[in-house]
Scaffold this motif. Structure first.
Motif, PDB file in Angstrom:
ATOM      1  N   THR A   1      27.448  46.473  49.353  1.00  0.00           N
ATOM      2  CA  THR A   1      28.382  46.811  48.286  1.00  0.00           C
ATOM      3  C   THR A   1      28.797  48.276  48.386  1.00  0.00           C
ATOM      4  O   THR A   1      29.972  48.613  48.248  1.00  0.00           O
ATOM      5  CB  THR A   1      27.734  46.532  46.915  1.00  0.00           C
ATOM      6  OG1 THR A   1      27.432  45.144  46.859  1.00  0.00           O
ATOM      7  CG2 THR A   1      28.665  46.882  45.776  1.00  0.00           C
TER       8      THR A   1
ATOM      9  N   TRP B   1      33.322  49.333  35.702  1.00  0.00           N
ATOM     10  CA  TRP B   1      33.505  49.549  37.137  1.00  0.00           C
ATOM     11  C   TRP B   1      32.487  48.740  37.920  1.00  0.00           C
ATOM     12  O   TRP B   1      31.302  48.766  37.617  1.00  0.00           O
ATOM     13  CB  TRP B   1      33.373  51.039  37.467  1.00  0.00           C
ATOM     14  CG  TRP B   1      33.810  51.374  38.856  1.00  0.00           C
ATOM     15  CD1 TRP B   1      34.938  50.935  39.500  1.00  0.00           C
ATOM     16  CD2 TRP B   1      33.118  52.185  39.811  1.00  0.00           C
ATOM     17  NE1 TRP B   1      35.000  51.445  40.769  1.00  0.00           N
ATOM     18  CE2 TRP B   1      33.893  52.212  40.991  1.00  0.00           C
ATOM     19  CE3 TRP B   1      31.928  52.903  39.774  1.00  0.00           C
ATOM     20  CZ2 TRP B   1      33.521  52.914  42.133  1.00  0.00           C
ATOM     21  CZ3 TRP B   1      31.549  53.609  40.916  1.00  0.00           C
ATOM     22  CH2 TRP B   1      32.336  53.623  42.074  1.00  0.00           C
ATOM     23  N   ASP B   2      32.956  48.022  38.955  1.00  0.00           N
ATOM     24  CA  ASP B   2      32.036  47.226  39.775  1.00  0.00           C
ATOM     25  C   ASP B   2      31.747  47.900  41.109  1.00  0.00           C
ATOM     26  O   ASP B   2      31.237  47.272  42.024  1.00  0.00           O
ATOM     27  CB  ASP B   2      32.598  45.820  39.997  1.00  0.00           C
ATOM     28  CG  ASP B   2      33.929  45.833  40.732  1.00  0.00           C
ATOM     29  OD1 ASP B   2      34.318  46.901  41.234  1.00  0.00           O
ATOM     30  OD2 ASP B   2      34.581  44.778  40.798  1.00  0.00           O
ATOM     31  N   ALA B   3      32.118  49.170  41.255  1.00  0.00           N
ATOM     32  CA  ALA B   3      31.890  49.969  42.462  1.00  0.00           C
ATOM     33  C   ALA B   3      32.884  49.630  43.569  1.00  0.00           C
ATOM     34  O   ALA B   3      32.804  50.189  44.648  1.00  0.00           O
ATOM     35  CB  ALA B   3      30.464  49.837  43.010  1.00  0.00           C
ATOM     36  N   TYR B   4      33.794  48.697  43.331  1.00  0.00           N
ATOM     37  CA  TYR B   4      34.708  48.327  44.412  1.00  0.00           C
ATOM     38  C   TYR B   4      36.161  48.395  43.945  1.00  0.00           C
ATOM     39  O   TYR B   4      36.970  49.112  44.498  1.00  0.00           O
ATOM     40  CB  TYR B   4      34.376  46.927  44.913  1.00  0.00           C
ATOM     41  CG  TYR B   4      35.192  46.493  46.095  1.00  0.00           C
ATOM     42  CD1 TYR B   4      34.972  47.053  47.341  1.00  0.00           C
ATOM     43  CD2 TYR B   4      36.189  45.528  45.967  1.00  0.00           C
ATOM     44  CE1 TYR B   4      35.724  46.667  48.433  1.00  0.00           C
ATOM     45  CE2 TYR B   4      36.940  45.131  47.062  1.00  0.00           C
ATOM     46  CZ  TYR B   4      36.702  45.704  48.296  1.00  0.00           C
ATOM     47  OH  TYR B   4      37.452  45.315  49.369  1.00  0.00           O
ATOM     48  N   ASN B   5      36.463  47.687  42.886  1.00  0.00           N
ATOM     49  CA  ASN B   5      37.821  47.694  42.369  1.00  0.00           C
ATOM     50  C   ASN B   5      38.030  48.923  41.487  1.00  0.00           C
ATOM     51  O   ASN B   5      37.068  49.516  41.011  1.00  0.00           O
ATOM     52  CB  ASN B   5      38.069  46.412  41.572  1.00  0.00           C
ATOM     53  CG  ASN B   5      37.991  45.194  42.472  1.00  0.00           C
ATOM     54  OD1 ASN B   5      38.744  45.074  43.420  1.00  0.00           O
ATOM     55  ND2 ASN B   5      37.034  44.316  42.195  1.00  0.00           N
TER      56      ASN B   5
ATOM     57  N   LYS C   1      34.155  40.495  42.997  1.00  0.00           N
ATOM     58  CA  LYS C   1      34.752  41.802  43.258  1.00  0.00           C
ATOM     59  C   LYS C   1      35.940  41.697  44.201  1.00  0.00           C
ATOM     60  O   LYS C   1      36.525  42.723  44.557  1.00  0.00           O
ATOM     61  CB  LYS C   1      33.696  42.728  43.867  1.00  0.00           C
ATOM     62  CG  LYS C   1      32.680  43.206  42.861  1.00  0.00           C
ATOM     63  CD  LYS C   1      31.650  44.082  43.538  1.00  0.00           C
ATOM     64  CE  LYS C   1      30.292  43.849  42.922  1.00  0.00           C
ATOM     65  NZ  LYS C   1      29.198  44.018  43.858  1.00  0.00           N
ATOM     66  N   ASN C   2      36.231  40.484  44.661  1.00  0.00           N
ATOM     67  CA  ASN C   2      37.415  40.316  45.492  1.00  0.00           C
ATOM     68  C   ASN C   2      37.287  41.072  46.812  1.00  0.00           C
ATOM     69  O   ASN C   2      38.218  41.738  47.260  1.00  0.00           O
ATOM     70  CB  ASN C   2      38.623  40.826  44.711  1.00  0.00           C
ATOM     71  CG  ASN C   2      39.873  40.104  45.108  1.00  0.00           C
ATOM     72  OD1 ASN C   2      39.827  39.172  45.926  1.00  0.00           O
ATOM     73  ND2 ASN C   2      40.999  40.538  44.557  1.00  0.00           N
ATOM     74  N   GLN C   3      36.124  40.970  47.440  1.00  0.00           N
ATOM     75  CA  GLN C   3      35.883  41.759  48.649  1.00  0.00           C
ATOM     76  C   GLN C   3      36.084  40.967  49.933  1.00  0.00           C
ATOM     77  O   GLN C   3      36.138  41.541  51.006  1.00  0.00           O
ATOM     78  CB  GLN C   3      34.441  42.302  48.616  1.00  0.00           C
ATOM     79  CG  GLN C   3      34.274  43.411  47.596  1.00  0.00           C
ATOM     80  CD  GLN C   3      32.824  43.755  47.327  1.00  0.00           C
ATOM     81  OE1 GLN C   3      31.975  42.881  47.243  1.00  0.00           O
ATOM     82  NE2 GLN C   3      32.531  45.035  47.168  1.00  0.00           N
TER      83      GLN C   3
ATOM     84  N   ASN D   1      35.415  40.769  55.685  1.00  0.00           N
ATOM     85  CA  ASN D   1      35.739  41.934  54.862  1.00  0.00           C
ATOM     86  C   ASN D   1      37.261  42.063  54.748  1.00  0.00           C
ATOM     87  O   ASN D   1      37.971  41.973  55.747  1.00  0.00           O
ATOM     88  CB  ASN D   1      35.137  43.160  55.568  1.00  0.00           C
ATOM     89  CG  ASN D   1      35.431  44.449  54.841  1.00  0.00           C
ATOM     90  OD1 ASN D   1      36.042  44.460  53.771  1.00  0.00           O
ATOM     91  ND2 ASN D   1      34.989  45.548  55.421  1.00  0.00           N
ATOM     92  N   LYS D   2      37.746  42.295  53.542  1.00  0.00           N
ATOM     93  CA  LYS D   2      39.195  42.445  53.355  1.00  0.00           C
ATOM     94  C   LYS D   2      39.760  43.602  54.158  1.00  0.00           C
ATOM     95  O   LYS D   2      40.935  43.619  54.498  1.00  0.00           O
ATOM     96  CB  LYS D   2      39.491  42.659  51.868  1.00  0.00           C
ATOM     97  CG  LYS D   2      39.710  41.367  51.144  1.00  0.00           C
ATOM     98  CD  LYS D   2      40.626  41.545  49.961  1.00  0.00           C
ATOM     99  CE  LYS D   2      41.061  40.179  49.468  1.00  0.00           C
ATOM    100  NZ  LYS D   2      41.394  40.184  48.055  1.00  0.00           N
TER     101      LYS D   2
ATOM    102  N   ALA E   1      32.489  49.635  49.131  1.00  0.00           N
ATOM    103  CA  ALA E   1      33.109  50.541  48.166  1.00  0.00           C
ATOM    104  C   ALA E   1      33.605  51.799  48.859  1.00  0.00           C
ATOM    105  O   ALA E   1      34.590  52.409  48.452  1.00  0.00           O
ATOM    106  CB  ALA E   1      32.116  50.901  47.069  1.00  0.00           C
TER     107      ALA E   1
END
Lengths: 427, 320
Positions: free
Chosen positions: A85, B71-75, A111-113, A314-315, A89
């Motif tokens: 994660t 915040w989810d640390a990504y978006n 998280k749409n990753q 991975n996007k 990020a």
């Protein structure tokens, strides 16, 4: 003035060095192509201790000599998800993310990753891939499986023979408890237990949910009562290792089984590979077999809990086509052969693969073990749901309270229902 | 090297030096000198400050801002206003963790303080082999925390652990379940942490004790003071700065406790040893809710701040 310039230069130099140092942390996985061929990067955990990755990567490289796979190793499997994660990020462009379990998968998807893999999924033989359905989230697939594990009953054949018991075929949970009572003997440090239920909440809650056809993210847990009552009864009788003792000793289920401390251990099929390895290395001589997981009633289809391990893209990957090629390979029969060759249960199932698997050195050869290898239905512990990590935290806390006798089964179940509703679902 | 000598030069100048015609030129030179020495000073702390700013200051400010966001640390984070704080006040786990943290501090701070002072007094003697005992007491502090936690866990094993077997031996038929019991898990953790920390604070007390001039004790003896009176009227007041320092450090470390409990009990059984730091870890790193976790860490920061400021105030009042 000269001195001032020198001082300033020194300051600038220090600042530049500090910034350069700080900058180093940025790039972890690059997808540079080296020496002409193409390179694919894949995030994995404990590369050296998880031989399935090398087996799979080597097989893929052999089939596609122009593509080199570079593992991005995350040491310490327990921290894998949080490290990935953090990597994602930070804009990391590692092409493929190994998806360790469905809870992690829920996190990535929420998280749409990950990229949708629907086009790859259409090329796969869906009927032969165990665990594929678990990855379906709102109609799309964001990861595809290469291995699937499910709970079976590991048992010590010598101890069964010594106690004059038949092999644990088609057991109900009550029969399991009765067998455990007969297998328990001795006292003190030489005591041998009928069974060991490891401290994970999934071994009570996940199994009960799967066999009752329920969903643990739905906060209505009355169906857990029977399973808990049985476990507590066995614990009170001293037929299974006490939960408190197991946690305070950080008991390892593999050691318990290999040293014959317990005759039966319900556990995931992931235990097979290390058992084979220890057997072949001469570290244990336990005569073992696997049996289907005990069921609520006899004569019913064998239902067990389990789930897939897979790969997602991975996007931020710059090698999407290559990555898809690898994922398709990993889910295919060739990929299955590679992982089965080291004792890992592949998702892809066929008679050839099962034969190959059971021809591994040290595998039990009896019909019961083969039967255990093909359960009728494998249900995930926790379905794909963005809240499943939070739900599991609550369920695990209440599990500890029930198993240590700090709370009655009824109070624990009630608390689970309330807390899952207020703390995990309504946020 | 010149720059290092400068402060001395300046200080040597008489305060009320008479004005002279070079004064303007001197002032200019002095201004330049001061600027230069400031710059040199900055360059000395710059490497450390950069590290501090990058890895501590920026994250702290970011955490403060994040506590008002989701915040989810990504978006990209989204604004949440005070939602996280409202949620915190309604979160049962937060109150459980706060209570456990406070209880832990209430146990850990006074016991460690008392035992480390006692040990320092015992080991502040000129005896043969005293160095050995000092090392022995300090040893737990330098051993690996994870190893300590695992070994104490084994000692606390409810049925076959040495502690309970000893309790059986002396006639206690129903000894506590320690880490497997919701009532005894926190005391078990406190015992372990006191054992681990007291050596370090003992060294601080030892240093404080050795700084007390021998003459004080001699004067007290002349006045006819007994041992207890000497301790109460000489040792305790002279040790006050050390005691204050130890108290502040102990309180801060107690409220921040994470590692030992995480390895020993993982916050369990249930939530019996769940502390604030672990709740922050759980909600942030494990459940990916960094806004909410930041809100809890802000609360923890405020609690530690209030307690430390209170202790400083108390100390000041006592000094006055």
């Amino acid at each position: 003035m000269k001195r001032l310039t020198r001082t300033l230069a020194a300051v600038a130099g220090v600042a530049a060095a500090a910034l350069a140092l700080a900058g180093c942390a940025g790039s972890a996985g690059s997808s540079d192509s080296s020496s002409g061929g193409k390179t694919l990067t894949i995030a994995v955990w404990d590369y050296a201790e998880t031989p399935e990755f090398k087996a799979l990567f080597d097989a893929f490289h052999a089939a596609n000599p122009d593509i080199t796979i570079k593992p991005v190793d995350v040491p310490n499997a327990a921290d894998y998800e949080s490290k990935v994660t953090t990597m994602l990020a930070g804009g990391d462009s590692t092409d493929i993310i190994t998806v360790k379990n469905l809870t992690d998968y829920s996190g990535y998807v929420a998280k749409n990753q990950l990229l949708s893999l629907d086009d790859v999924e259409k090329k796969l033989p869906a009927d032969k891939l165990a665990g594929l359905d678990s990855y379906k989230y709102k109609g799309d697939y964001y990861a595809l499986p290469y291995r699937t594990d499910f709970s079976v009953l590991f048992y010590n054949k010598t101890m069964f023979k010594d106690a004059g018991l038949a092999d644990p075929e088609n057991l109900t949970w009550d029969e399991f408890a009765a067998d455990a009572a007969k297998l328990t003997k001795g006292s003190g440090s030489s005591k041998v237990y009928g069974a060991y239920i490891h401290t994970w909440n999934s071994l009570v809650q996940g199994i009960a949910a799967a066999q009752n056809g329920k969903d643990l993210t739905n906060p209505s847990y009355g169906y857990l009562k029977d399973q808990y009552d049985l476990m507590l009864k066995m614990q009170k009788a001293g037929d299974i290792i006490d939960f408190g003792d197991a946690t305070s000793q950080s008991l390892a289920y593999q050691t318990v089984f290999e040293t014959g401390q317990a005759a039966m251990v319900p556990m995931g099929t992931w235990l097979i590979a290390p058992l084979l390895a220890d057997e072949n290395a001469g570290k244990t001589n336990v005569d073992w077999g696997i049996a289907p997981l005990p069921q609520i009633e006899s004569g019913q289809p064998i239902v067990t809990d389990g789930g897939p391990t897979g790969f997602g893209i991975n996007k931020a990957s710059k090698n999407v086509d290559l990555a898809k090629k690898f994922i398709e390979f990993a889910a295919s029969e060739k990929g299955a052969e590679a992982v089965a060759s080291i004792g890992i249960v592949p998702s892809y199932s066929s008679d050839t693969i099962t034969q190959k698997y059971f021809s591994l050195k040290g595998m039990p050869q009896d019909a019961l073990s083969k039967k255990a290898f093909a359960p009728d239905k494998v249900v995930p512990d926790l379905p794909v749901n963005p809240n499943s990590a939070a739900v599991n935290t609550v369920l695990n806390e209440e599990h500890q309270l029930i198993m240590t006798g700090s709370k009655s089964v009824d109070a624990g179940i009630k608390e689970m229902e309330q807390r899952v509703k207020s703390e995990a679902l309504n946020q | 090297m010149t720059s290092l000598a400068e402060p001395g030069t300046r200080a040597a100048e008489p305060a009320g030096a008479p004005p002279d015609r070079h004064r303007n030129g001197q002032r200019m030179r002095r201004g330049a000198l001061r600027r230069r020495s400031t710059l040199v000073g900055w360059s000395f702390i710059l490497p450390n400050f950069l590290g501090f700013a990058l890895f501590t200051l920026v994250p702290v400010v970011a955490a403060f801002l994040l506590s008002f966001m989701n915040w989810d640390a990504y978006n990209p984070p989204t604004w949440a206003g005070v939602h996280n704080f409202v949620r915190m006040l309604n979160d049962q786990s937060f109150w459980v963790a706060l209570e456990n943290t406070a209880l832990y501090a209430l146990g850990h701070v006074p016991i460690t303080l008392a035992l480390s002072l006692l040990l320092a007094l015992l080991l502040n003697k000129k005896l043969k082999g005293i160095a050995f005992f000092r090392v022995a007491i300090f040893f737990p502090y330098i051993s690996s925390l994870v190893a300590v936690a695992i070994v104490w866990n084994l000692l606390f094993n409810p049925s076959s652990g040495p502690i309970n077997q000893f309790l059986h031996l002396i006639g206690i038929t129903n000894p506590p379940g320690w880490t497997a019991s919701t009532t005894w898990a926190l005391p078990a953790v406190i015992i372990t942490s006191v054992w681990k920390d007291m050596g370090y604070y003992m060294v601080l007390f030892l240093a404080g004790l050795q700084a007390i001039p021998q003459e004080y004790y001699e004067a007290a003896s002349v006045d006819g003071a007994n041992g207890w009176q000497k301790f109460w009227n000489v040792t305790v007041p002279s040790l006050r700065p050390t005691t204050f320092f130890v108290l502040v450090m102990l309180s801060i470390s107690s409220f921040k406790v994470f590692d030992l409990i995480f390895v020993m009990t993982g916050g369990g059984p249930g939530r019996a040893t769940l502390v604030l730091s672990q709740l922050i870890y759980q909600d942030g790193i494990l459940n990916g809710q960094f806004g909410y976790a930041s809100a809890i860490s802000l609360a923890l920061f405020l609690i530690v701040l209030v307690i430390t400021v209170f202790q400083f105030r108390l100390q000041q009042r006592r000094e006055n």
